[in-house]
Design a protein around this motif. Structure first.
Motif, mmCIF file in Angstrom:
data_model
loop_
_atom_site.group_PDB
_atom_site.id
_atom_site.type_symbol
_atom_site.label_atom_id
_atom_site.label_comp_id
_atom_site.label_asym_id
_atom_site.label_seq_id
_atom_site.Cartn_x
_atom_site.Cartn_y
_atom_site.Cartn_z
ATOM 1 N N GLU A 21 0.940 -1.326 0.041
ATOM 2 C CA GLU A 21 -0.012 -0.305 0.086
ATOM 3 C C GLU A 21 0.914 1.543 0.133
ATOM 4 O OE1 GLU A 21 -2.973 0.226 3.129
ATOM 5 O OE2 GLU A 21 -3.658 -2.350 2.873
ATOM 6 N N ASP A 24 3.964 2.076 2.653
ATOM 7 C CA ASP A 24 4.775 0.960 2.799
ATOM 8 C C ASP A 24 6.109 1.174 2.445
ATOM 9 O OD1 ASP A 24 2.511 -0.730 3.485
ATOM 10 O OD2 ASP A 24 2.979 -2.016 1.892
ATOM 11 N N ARG A 60 5.344 -2.815 10.991
ATOM 12 C CA ARG A 60 4.422 -2.539 11.912
ATOM 13 C C ARG A 60 4.846 -1.541 11.225
ATOM 14 N NH1 ARG A 60 6.692 -6.980 14.176
ATOM 15 N NH2 ARG A 60 5.161 -8.086 15.426
ATOM 16 N N GLN A 61 5.334 -0.451 10.065
ATOM 17 C CA GLN A 61 5.365 1.192 10.289
ATOM 18 C C GLN A 61 5.328 1.832 8.644
ATOM 19 O OE1 GLN A 61 8.850 1.379 12.452
ATOM 20 N NE2 GLN A 61 8.604 2.958 13.493
ATOM 21 N N ARG A 62 4.751 2.459 8.657
ATOM 22 C CA ARG A 62 4.827 2.788 7.192
ATOM 23 C C ARG A 62 5.641 4.601 7.083
ATOM 24 N NH1 ARG A 62 0.950 6.311 5.970
ATOM 25 N NH2 ARG A 62 -0.532 7.225 7.384
ATOM 26 N N ASP A 64 4.713 8.205 6.331
ATOM 27 C CA ASP A 64 3.182 9.600 6.043
ATOM 28 C C ASP A 64 4.255 10.251 5.125
ATOM 29 O OD1 ASP A 64 2.070 11.256 6.115
ATOM 30 O OD2 ASP A 64 0.574 10.606 8.051
ATOM 31 N N ALA A 72 3.197 4.120 12.546
ATOM 32 C CA ALA A 72 2.566 3.284 13.100
ATOM 33 C C ALA A 72 1.444 2.963 12.614
ATOM 34 C CB ALA A 72 1.944 2.762 14.755
ATOM 35 N N LYS A 73 0.906 1.819 11.805
ATOM 36 C CA LYS A 73 0.672 1.015 10.611
ATOM 37 C C LYS A 73 -0.937 0.687 11.447
ATOM 38 C CE LYS A 73 3.254 -1.561 7.184
ATOM 39 N NZ LYS A 73 3.325 -2.196 6.281
ATOM 40 N N ASP A 74 -1.747 0.650 10.916
ATOM 41 C CA ASP A 74 -2.625 0.234 11.594
ATOM 42 C C ASP A 74 -3.042 -1.047 12.052
ATOM 43 O OD1 ASP A 74 -4.198 3.048 11.056
ATOM 44 O OD2 ASP A 74 -5.491 2.054 9.396
ATOM 45 N N ALA A 75 -2.461 -1.761 11.058
ATOM 46 C CA ALA A 75 -2.510 -3.221 11.756
ATOM 47 C C ALA A 75 -1.227 -4.031 10.790
ATOM 48 C CB ALA A 75 -3.433 -4.639 11.342
ATOM 49 N N ASP A 77 1.955 -6.128 8.849
ATOM 50 C CA ASP A 77 1.440 -7.290 7.889
ATOM 51 C C ASP A 77 1.090 -8.383 8.229
ATOM 52 O OD1 ASP A 77 1.956 -4.854 6.669
ATOM 53 O OD2 ASP A 77 3.422 -5.130 5.721
#
Length: 154
Positions: A21, A24, A60-62, A64, A72-75, A77
């Motif tokens: 996404e 990522d 666990r991170q993306r 922005d 932090a990612k919402d959930a 991978d």
């Protein structure tokens, strides 16, 4: 630190095979910074951000791009299954146990037959088992009583 992050939806795949996404993190590490804080990525559909050094966990991170920071990612991978690692461990175990089935190795014939059966079970472990955990579960104890182990923690 440079972070290569996805800017075009569908441009990359995650290790688990799902489509990456926007935001990522594809790659990160030390690299050249020409002073403008933004460089061209070698990955298609990605850009590079130059940020302060920090711990990065792409599961666990993306990144922005609006806030220009790692968030932090919402959930997290999904973990990629480790079938290749199990297969490599099986190949190594087959190589390590070759000596027990050689006709000139000093071992009782009953013990040699047990090693032959064990090695067949090793080779058959992947038949019908599509996950690493299922493959490991299909591998019996070694004839010497120990078990082939592989840490599958993420």
């Amino acid at each position: 630190m440079n972070i290569h992050f996805v800017t075009e939806a569908g441009a990359m795949f995650r290790p688990d095979g799902s489509i990456a996404e926007v935001g990522d993190i594809v790659s990160f590490g030390s690299g050249s910074d020409y002073g403008d804080g933004f460089e061209t990525s070698l990955y298609p559909g990605c850009q590079v951000a130059i940020v302060d050094d920090q711990p990065i966990d792409p599961r666990r991170q993306r990144f922005d791009a609006v806030a220009w920071k790692v968030v932090a990612k919402d959930a997290p991978d999904a973990s990629a299954d480790r079938v290749d690692e199990v297969r490599a461990a099986v190949r190594a175990e087959l190589a390590a146990s070759d000596k027990y089935v050689m006709p000139d190795y000093p071992i009782a014939e009953d013990d040699r037959a047990a090693w032959v059966a064990y090695r067949k079970a090793l080779r058959d472990a992947s038949k019908g088992n599509v996950t690493a955990a299922a493959m490991l579960a299909a591998i019996p104890a070694r004839p010497d009583g120990s078990r082939l182990t592989l840490n599958l923690e993420t």
